[in-house]
Design a protein around this motif. Structure first.
Motif, PDB file in Angstrom:
ATOM      1  N   ILE A 152       0.942  -1.031  -0.077  1.00  0.00           N
ATOM      2  CA  ILE A 152       0.143  -0.029   0.018  1.00  0.00           C
ATOM      3  C   ILE A 152       1.172   1.016  -0.043  1.00  0.00           C
ATOM      4  O   ILE A 152       1.858   1.148   0.536  1.00  0.00           O
ATOM      5  CB  ILE A 152      -1.167   0.068   1.594  1.00  0.00           C
ATOM      6  N   ARG A 153       0.523   2.178  -0.296  1.00  0.00           N
ATOM      7  CA  ARG A 153       1.489   3.839  -0.622  1.00  0.00           C
ATOM      8  C   ARG A 153       0.676   4.777  -0.575  1.00  0.00           C
ATOM      9  O   ARG A 153      -0.310   4.667  -1.331  1.00  0.00           O
ATOM     10  CB  ARG A 153       2.202   3.850  -2.297  1.00  0.00           C
ATOM     11  N   VAL A 154       0.751   5.523  -0.213  1.00  0.00           N
ATOM     12  CA  VAL A 154      -0.168   6.981  -0.275  1.00  0.00           C
ATOM     13  C   VAL A 154       0.465   7.574  -1.852  1.00  0.00           C
ATOM     14  O   VAL A 154       1.503   7.547  -1.491  1.00  0.00           O
ATOM     15  CB  VAL A 154       0.708   7.601   1.145  1.00  0.00           C
ATOM     16  N   LYS A 155      -0.539   8.248  -2.572  1.00  0.00           N
ATOM     17  CA  LYS A 155      -0.743   8.713  -3.751  1.00  0.00           C
ATOM     18  C   LYS A 155      -0.279  10.126  -3.488  1.00  0.00           C
ATOM     19  O   LYS A 155       0.767  10.743  -4.193  1.00  0.00           O
ATOM     20  CB  LYS A 155      -1.153   8.082  -4.469  1.00  0.00           C
ATOM     21  N   GLU A 156      -1.614  11.088  -2.780  1.00  0.00           N
ATOM     22  CA  GLU A 156      -1.481  12.231  -2.734  1.00  0.00           C
ATOM     23  C   GLU A 156      -2.595  12.495  -1.376  1.00  0.00           C
ATOM     24  O   GLU A 156      -2.855  11.676  -1.171  1.00  0.00           O
ATOM     25  CB  GLU A 156      -1.530  13.285  -3.940  1.00  0.00           C
ATOM     26  N   VAL A 157      -1.861  13.438  -0.785  1.00  0.00           N
ATOM     27  CA  VAL A 157      -2.536  14.051   0.008  1.00  0.00           C
ATOM     28  C   VAL A 157      -3.125  15.275  -0.438  1.00  0.00           C
ATOM     29  O   VAL A 157      -2.780  16.590  -0.615  1.00  0.00           O
ATOM     30  CB  VAL A 157      -1.968  14.371   1.231  1.00  0.00           C
ATOM     31  N   ILE A 158      -4.762  15.551  -0.486  1.00  0.00           N
ATOM     32  CA  ILE A 158      -5.081  16.623  -0.582  1.00  0.00           C
ATOM     33  C   ILE A 158      -6.298  17.173   0.689  1.00  0.00           C
ATOM     34  O   ILE A 158      -7.125  16.758   1.545  1.00  0.00           O
ATOM     35  CB  ILE A 158      -6.712  16.773  -1.406  1.00  0.00           C
ATOM     36  N   ILE A 159      -6.185  18.601   1.246  1.00  0.00           N
ATOM     37  CA  ILE A 159      -6.962  19.255   2.038  1.00  0.00           C
ATOM     38  C   ILE A 159      -8.102  19.885   1.659  1.00  0.00           C
ATOM     39  O   ILE A 159      -7.911  20.572   0.640  1.00  0.00           O
ATOM     40  CB  ILE A 159      -5.820  20.686   2.500  1.00  0.00           C
ATOM     41  N   HIS A 160      -9.307  19.539   1.881  1.00  0.00           N
ATOM     42  CA  HIS A 160     -10.664  19.783   0.815  1.00  0.00           C
ATOM     43  C   HIS A 160     -10.743  19.894   1.611  1.00  0.00           C
ATOM     44  O   HIS A 160     -12.587  21.202   0.892  1.00  0.00           O
ATOM     45  CB  HIS A 160     -10.884  18.372   0.281  1.00  0.00           C
ATOM     46  N   LYS A 161     -11.331  20.627   3.041  1.00  0.00           N
ATOM     47  CA  LYS A 161     -12.397  21.303   3.134  1.00  0.00           C
ATOM     48  C   LYS A 161     -11.397  21.986   4.305  1.00  0.00           C
ATOM     49  O   LYS A 161     -11.001  21.879   5.336  1.00  0.00           O
ATOM     50  CB  LYS A 161     -13.516  20.423   4.174  1.00  0.00           C
ATOM     51  N   LEU A 162     -12.653  23.125   4.612  1.00  0.00           N
ATOM     52  CA  LEU A 162     -12.392  24.274   5.806  1.00  0.00           C
ATOM     53  C   LEU A 162     -13.358  24.937   6.528  1.00  0.00           C
ATOM     54  O   LEU A 162     -14.166  25.044   5.972  1.00  0.00           O
ATOM     55  CB  LEU A 162     -11.303  25.662   5.157  1.00  0.00           C
ATOM     56  N   ILE A 217       0.261  15.095   6.361  1.00  0.00           N
ATOM     57  CA  ILE A 217       0.966  15.464   5.614  1.00  0.00           C
ATOM     58  C   ILE A 217       2.141  14.808   6.675  1.00  0.00           C
ATOM     59  O   ILE A 217       3.500  14.243   5.789  1.00  0.00           O
ATOM     60  CB  ILE A 217       1.134  16.669   6.044  1.00  0.00           C
ATOM     61  N   ALA A 218       2.268  14.246   7.248  1.00  0.00           N
ATOM     62  CA  ALA A 218       3.748  13.749   8.662  1.00  0.00           C
ATOM     63  C   ALA A 218       3.303  12.366   7.479  1.00  0.00           C
ATOM     64  O   ALA A 218       5.072  11.778   7.278  1.00  0.00           O
ATOM     65  CB  ALA A 218       2.751  13.125   9.736  1.00  0.00           C
ATOM     66  N   LEU A 219       2.272  12.140   6.738  1.00  0.00           N
ATOM     67  CA  LEU A 219       2.489  10.000   5.746  1.00  0.00           C
ATOM     68  C   LEU A 219       2.413  10.986   4.568  1.00  0.00           C
ATOM     69  O   LEU A 219       3.975   9.914   4.003  1.00  0.00           O
ATOM     70  CB  LEU A 219       1.157   9.897   6.045  1.00  0.00           C
ATOM     71  N   ALA A 220       2.736  11.733   4.709  1.00  0.00           N
ATOM     72  CA  ALA A 220       3.166  12.388   3.241  1.00  0.00           C
ATOM     73  C   ALA A 220       4.657  12.483   3.002  1.00  0.00           C
ATOM     74  O   ALA A 220       5.030  12.574   1.618  1.00  0.00           O
ATOM     75  CB  ALA A 220       2.039  13.692   2.465  1.00  0.00           C
ATOM     76  N   ILE A 221       5.100  13.237   3.556  1.00  0.00           N
ATOM     77  CA  ILE A 221       6.823  13.070   4.130  1.00  0.00           C
ATOM     78  C   ILE A 221       7.103  11.941   3.570  1.00  0.00           C
ATOM     79  O   ILE A 221       8.039  11.744   2.627  1.00  0.00           O
ATOM     80  CB  ILE A 221       6.570  13.934   5.152  1.00  0.00           C
ATOM     81  N   ARG A 222       6.806  11.007   4.692  1.00  0.00           N
ATOM     82  CA  ARG A 222       7.279   9.999   4.723  1.00  0.00           C
ATOM     83  C   ARG A 222       7.605   9.210   2.960  1.00  0.00           C
ATOM     84  O   ARG A 222       8.388   8.244   2.952  1.00  0.00           O
ATOM     85  CB  ARG A 222       6.754   9.010   5.632  1.00  0.00           C
ATOM     86  N   PHE A 223       6.287   9.391   2.988  1.00  0.00           N
ATOM     87  CA  PHE A 223       5.861   8.137   1.334  1.00  0.00           C
ATOM     88  C   PHE A 223       5.986   9.526   0.534  1.00  0.00           C
ATOM     89  O   PHE A 223       6.292   8.686  -0.594  1.00  0.00           O
ATOM     90  CB  PHE A 223       3.586   8.056   1.160  1.00  0.00           C
ATOM     91  N   ASN A 224       7.216  10.206   0.758  1.00  0.00           N
ATOM     92  CA  ASN A 224       7.646  10.998  -0.688  1.00  0.00           C
ATOM     93  C   ASN A 224       6.360  11.629  -1.159  1.00  0.00           C
ATOM     94  O   ASN A 224       6.704  11.471  -2.338  1.00  0.00           O
ATOM     95  CB  ASN A 224       8.879  11.175  -1.216  1.00  0.00           C
ATOM     96  N   THR A 225       5.005  11.862  -0.973  1.00  0.00           N
ATOM     97  CA  THR A 225       3.439  12.175  -1.830  1.00  0.00           C
ATOM     98  C   THR A 225       3.434  13.658  -2.146  1.00  0.00           C
ATOM     99  O   THR A 225       3.699  14.325  -1.428  1.00  0.00           O
ATOM    100  CB  THR A 225       2.520  11.177  -1.411  1.00  0.00           C
ATOM    101  N   PRO A 226       2.592  13.565  -3.342  1.00  0.00           N
ATOM    102  CA  PRO A 226       2.264  15.645  -2.495  1.00  0.00           C
ATOM    103  C   PRO A 226       1.751  15.583  -2.294  1.00  0.00           C
ATOM    104  O   PRO A 226       0.644  14.559  -1.655  1.00  0.00           O
ATOM    105  CB  PRO A 226       2.428  15.735  -4.479  1.00  0.00           C
ATOM    106  N   ILE A 227       1.321  17.077  -1.137  1.00  0.00           N
ATOM    107  CA  ILE A 227       0.101  17.916  -0.651  1.00  0.00           C
ATOM    108  C   ILE A 227      -0.304  18.716  -1.729  1.00  0.00           C
ATOM    109  O   ILE A 227      -0.093  20.063  -2.395  1.00  0.00           O
ATOM    110  CB  ILE A 227       0.558  18.109   0.275  1.00  0.00           C
ATOM    111  N   TYR A 228      -1.383  18.570  -1.516  1.00  0.00           N
ATOM    112  CA  TYR A 228      -2.635  19.189  -2.616  1.00  0.00           C
ATOM    113  C   TYR A 228      -3.672  20.175  -1.858  1.00  0.00           C
ATOM    114  O   TYR A 228      -4.044  19.552  -0.901  1.00  0.00           O
ATOM    115  CB  TYR A 228      -3.307  18.774  -3.684  1.00  0.00           C
TER     116      TYR A 228
END
Length: 211
Positions: free
Chosen positions: A74-84, A112-123
């Motif tokens: 399993i890998r993290v493809k991307e992280v999306i901040i989708h709501k405020l 975000i902590a996981l995005a760094i470890r999986f080297n995946t983009p944040i949007y």
């Protein structure tokens, strides 16, 4: 809605609230930043992940999650901040296993902590950045003796506002804001940004957005 990629600009320690940190994200190919208040554990986990030379003696929770996920392909493809909502950011992690894509709800700090470890983009979405983004810019220096004489008084006033914002309960903030005009709040926002007090800046930004 269009997505905007974000980079991690840094983590700022709160001088007014014990155990609170501001995670500062910056717009790729843009000027806006997105400050997000996070806890001490999440701040530590993100900081350790950013420093490749630091290896904790025992795996942190996010390190354990990564090891567990990778063992099942399993890998993290991307992280999306989708709501405020009311100053709280909501995020999703898009994960892939054997070409099957799944979306998981997550706290933004964990994602975000996981995005760094999986080297995946944040949007994030453009409308969120339009609403909550802050532009950090170098203000022009005014060479005026009168400004120098009033500088200490202005700083004392700004510190009083900051102390009120950070020591008051959420239900009391409305009463404080009623005594501060919108132009004054905008000045306080710029001052907080210049001092890198992103926690206070985030609170003022949320009030200005409500207005």
């Amino acid at each position: 809605m269009s997505l905007v990629q974000l980079d991690i600009r840094g983590i700022s320690y709160s001088q007014t609230q014990t155990g609170a940190y501001a995670l500062v994200l910056s717009e790729v190919n843009g000027e806006r930043t997105l400050p997000i208040v996070i806890g001490a554990f999440e701040a530590q986990s993100i900081a350790i992940a950013l420093e490749s030379e630091i290896t904790p003696p025992r795996p942190l929770t996010h390190d354990l999650f990564k090891t567990f996920a990778e063992s099942y392909n399993i890998r993290v493809k991307e992280v999306i901040i989708h709501k405020l909502v009311d100053g709280v950011f909501f995020s999703s992690m898009i994960c892939i296993q054997n070409d099957e894509e799944k979306v998981f709800d997550a706290r933004t700090s964990d994602a975000i902590a996981l995005a760094i470890r999986f080297n995946t983009p944040i949007y994030t979405y453009q409308n969120i950045l339009d609403k909550a983004g802050i532009i950090l810019k170098q203000e022009d220096f005014v060479d005026a003796q009168e400004d120098d004489e009033n500088e200490n008084l202005m700083e004392e006033e700004d510190d009083e506002i900051t102390d009120l914002l950070n020591s008051s309960k959420p239900e009391d903030l409305k009463k404080i804001y009623q005594n501060i005009s919108t132009p004054e709040l905008e000045k306080k926002l710029n001052t907080a940004i210049e001092k890198e007090d992103y926690e206070t800046a985030a609170k003022i930004r949320d009030e200005l957005n409500k207005r």
